[in-house]
Design a protein around this motif. Sequence first.
Motif, short mmCIF file in Angstrom:
data_model
loop_
_atom_site.label_atom_id
_atom_site.label_comp_id
_atom_site.label_asym_id
_atom_site.label_seq_id
_atom_site.Cartn_x
_atom_site.Cartn_y
_atom_site.Cartn_z
N THR A 65 0.82 -1.22 0.00
CA THR A 65 0.00 0.00 0.00
C THR A 65 0.85 1.27 0.00
OG1 THR A 65 -0.11 -0.07 2.42
CG2 THR A 65 -1.90 -1.15 1.20
N GLY A 66 2.15 1.11 0.19
CA GLY A 66 3.03 2.27 0.22
C GLY A 66 3.06 2.98 1.56
N LEU A 67 2.35 2.45 2.55
CA LEU A 67 2.32 3.09 3.86
C LEU A 67 3.60 2.82 4.65
CD1 LEU A 67 -1.37 2.29 4.89
CD2 LEU A 67 -0.44 4.49 4.16
N ALA A 68 4.24 1.67 4.38
CA ALA A 68 5.48 1.33 5.08
C ALA A 68 6.38 0.52 4.14
CB ALA A 68 5.17 0.53 6.34
N PRO A 69 7.01 1.19 3.17
CA PRO A 69 7.91 0.48 2.24
C PRO A 69 9.01 -0.25 2.99
CG PRO A 69 7.49 2.74 1.52
CD PRO A 69 6.96 2.64 2.91
N LEU A 70 9.32 -1.45 2.56
CA LEU A 70 10.31 -2.25 3.25
C LEU A 70 11.74 -1.91 2.85
CD1 LEU A 70 8.65 -5.80 3.27
CD2 LEU A 70 8.90 -4.21 5.19
N ALA A 163 15.47 2.82 15.25
CA ALA A 163 14.57 3.95 15.04
C ALA A 163 14.94 4.77 13.81
CB ALA A 163 14.56 4.83 16.28
N GLY A 164 16.22 4.81 13.47
CA GLY A 164 16.63 5.57 12.30
C GLY A 164 16.40 4.85 11.00
N ALA A 165 16.17 3.54 11.06
CA ALA A 165 15.90 2.74 9.86
C ALA A 165 14.44 2.30 9.91
CB ALA A 165 16.83 1.53 9.81
N GLY A 166 13.57 3.10 9.34
CA GLY A 166 12.14 2.92 9.50
C GLY A 166 11.61 1.54 9.18
N ALA A 167 12.04 0.95 8.05
CA ALA A 167 11.49 -0.34 7.63
C ALA A 167 11.81 -1.43 8.63
CB ALA A 167 12.03 -0.70 6.24
N LEU A 168 13.05 -1.49 9.08
CA LEU A 168 13.44 -2.52 10.03
C LEU A 168 12.72 -2.33 11.36
CD1 LEU A 168 15.17 -4.96 10.70
CD2 LEU A 168 17.04 -3.40 11.31
N ALA A 169 12.56 -1.10 11.79
CA ALA A 169 11.84 -0.83 13.04
C ALA A 169 10.40 -1.30 12.95
CB ALA A 169 11.90 0.67 13.35
N VAL A 170 9.77 -1.12 11.79
CA VAL A 170 8.39 -1.57 11.60
C VAL A 170 8.31 -3.08 11.72
CG1 VAL A 170 6.53 -1.80 9.91
CG2 VAL A 170 7.65 0.41 10.24
N VAL A 171 9.22 -3.79 11.06
CA VAL A 171 9.20 -5.26 11.10
C VAL A 171 9.40 -5.75 12.53
CG1 VAL A 171 10.44 -7.34 10.38
CG2 VAL A 171 9.93 -5.56 8.72
N LEU A 172 10.31 -5.13 13.27
CA LEU A 172 10.55 -5.53 14.66
C LEU A 172 9.33 -5.25 15.53
CD1 LEU A 172 14.21 -4.25 14.97
CD2 LEU A 172 13.47 -6.64 15.13
N PHE A 204 16.23 -16.04 14.30
CA PHE A 204 16.93 -15.56 13.12
C PHE A 204 16.66 -14.08 12.88
CE2 PHE A 204 17.29 -14.71 8.58
CZ PHE A 204 18.51 -15.30 8.25
N LEU A 205 15.40 -13.69 12.98
CA LEU A 205 15.05 -12.29 12.73
C LEU A 205 15.70 -11.36 13.75
CD1 LEU A 205 13.47 -10.45 10.90
CD2 LEU A 205 11.41 -10.90 12.23
N LEU A 206 15.70 -11.76 15.02
CA LEU A 206 16.30 -10.92 16.05
C LEU A 206 17.82 -10.87 15.91
CD1 LEU A 206 14.17 -11.94 19.17
CD2 LEU A 206 14.00 -9.85 17.82
N ALA A 207 18.44 -12.00 15.61
CA ALA A 207 19.90 -12.03 15.45
C ALA A 207 20.32 -11.15 14.28
CB ALA A 207 20.38 -13.46 15.24
N CYS A 208 19.61 -11.27 13.15
CA CYS A 208 19.95 -10.46 11.98
C CYS A 208 19.71 -8.98 12.25
CB CYS A 208 19.12 -10.90 10.78
SG CYS A 208 19.59 -12.52 10.11
N ALA A 209 18.61 -8.66 12.93
CA ALA A 209 18.33 -7.26 13.24
C ALA A 209 19.40 -6.68 14.15
CB ALA A 209 16.95 -7.14 13.88
N ALA A 210 19.83 -7.45 15.15
CA ALA A 210 20.89 -6.97 16.05
C ALA A 210 22.18 -6.71 15.28
CB ALA A 210 21.13 -8.00 17.16
N LEU A 211 22.48 -7.59 14.33
CA LEU A 211 23.69 -7.40 13.53
C LEU A 211 23.57 -6.17 12.64
CD1 LEU A 211 26.43 -8.59 12.56
CD2 LEU A 211 25.14 -9.68 10.74
N VAL A 212 22.43 -6.01 11.99
CA VAL A 212 22.24 -4.90 11.05
C VAL A 212 22.34 -3.56 11.76
CG1 VAL A 212 20.56 -3.76 9.55
CG2 VAL A 212 20.91 -6.23 9.38
N VAL A 213 21.69 -3.42 12.91
CA VAL A 213 21.70 -2.12 13.60
C VAL A 213 23.06 -1.80 14.19
CG1 VAL A 213 19.23 -2.24 14.11
CG2 VAL A 213 20.89 -3.09 15.79
N ASN A 214 23.90 -2.83 14.41
CA ASN A 214 25.22 -2.59 14.99
C ASN A 214 26.34 -2.62 13.96
OD1 ASN A 214 25.19 -2.42 18.14
ND2 ASN A 214 23.72 -4.04 17.65
N ALA A 215 26.05 -3.09 12.75
CA ALA A 215 27.10 -3.18 11.72
C ALA A 215 27.61 -1.78 11.37
CB ALA A 215 26.54 -3.86 10.48
N GLY A 216 28.89 -1.58 11.47
CA GLY A 216 29.48 -0.29 11.14
C GLY A 216 29.21 0.79 12.16
#
Length: 363
Positions: A65-70, A163-172, A204-216
């Motif tokens: 719907t375009g309300l929350a692009p991934l 919080a700065g990455a809207g799509a990932l925050a929505v999925v979480l 898996f989703l939590l582990a990947c999210a933790a890695l993504v938000v902390n990468a770099g």
Amino acid sequence: MLYGAAAAATALLLTAVLAGALRTLALRVARPVKAARNRTRPAPRVGGVAVAVATGAVAAAGAATGLAPLGSATATLLLAAGAVAVLGLLHDLRPMGARARVIVQAGAATLVVHGTQLGLVTGALAVLWIVFVTNAFQLLDNCDGAVGTVGVVTALGLCVCAAGAGALAVVLALLAASLTGFLMQNWHPARVVLGDSGALFTGFLLACAALVVNAGHEAPAAPVALFALTAVATTDTVLVMVSRRRAGRGLLRGGTDHIAHRLRRLGLTARGVAVVLGTATALATVTGVLLHRGVLGAAVAWWPTAAAAVAVVLLLRVPVYAARHGRGRGGREAVPVPAPASVSASSAAVTPVAGQSVDLARG
């Protein structure tokens, strides 16, 4: 903001309804074969299907719907998590070898890690870490309400980090809402359990999210933040590995030697165990969030690891094995002490047998 609240409420209600419907269907299919053996409340392993479907469906609807692009990265993460959930479902229906499961999980993790642009060595270590945490959440699924509570708290903490990455925050946020809907049916005495599909999907989703938000991330304690955000599940797995090594048991041999089993032996109820694990997760997660945001410095980064080490040392003192004389060679073998009644419905089959609520085939 309004969309986020509506999406979370939808995911929560959809999970609760789906879990109830799947439970009814599973009991109808299984009853002709196993109903005569059942003396306790049946708890089919279908909750994970509801959690994965609700999380993915609401996220996909928001993107369509375009309300929350991934975005491509978050969409890849969600698809990879979906593949791991399907793997877990197949394992629930017909157990498969550990090697095949690890290969699929590593492949899914590689897809996610590739998008983080980590170096070859760091990326390989990241894949191994994701696989470890994914299976740690599966092993933690041995007490009513345990994985659901830990998952909700962790997802909310990671949502703050993302919080700065809207799509990932929505999925979480959707995952947290879906797990909350699942807990409505999984709080002791559980009516449904996650099963491998839901536990692997969540881990898996939590582990990947933790890695993504902390990468770099430039915070000096980012690696410790990764551990803090998944501390309870990883500590449980380390505890089991050390315990079985000391007892001379095979690492892949199941047993009632997890944190939940030991807390039950100390007198806690099943609900009390879930509350204790949730509280510990909240403390560790808050620390991880503060480390991620740079509020806490490297000087205090050691405490989550130290607390986990102390917990392992103390819990190792709780007896969970009994020695018995082996046959043929006159040796002694470490065997699990029978667990207290109703330690968990979450390790039972579709229709658990009274007094056998813990599945020793699980890690």
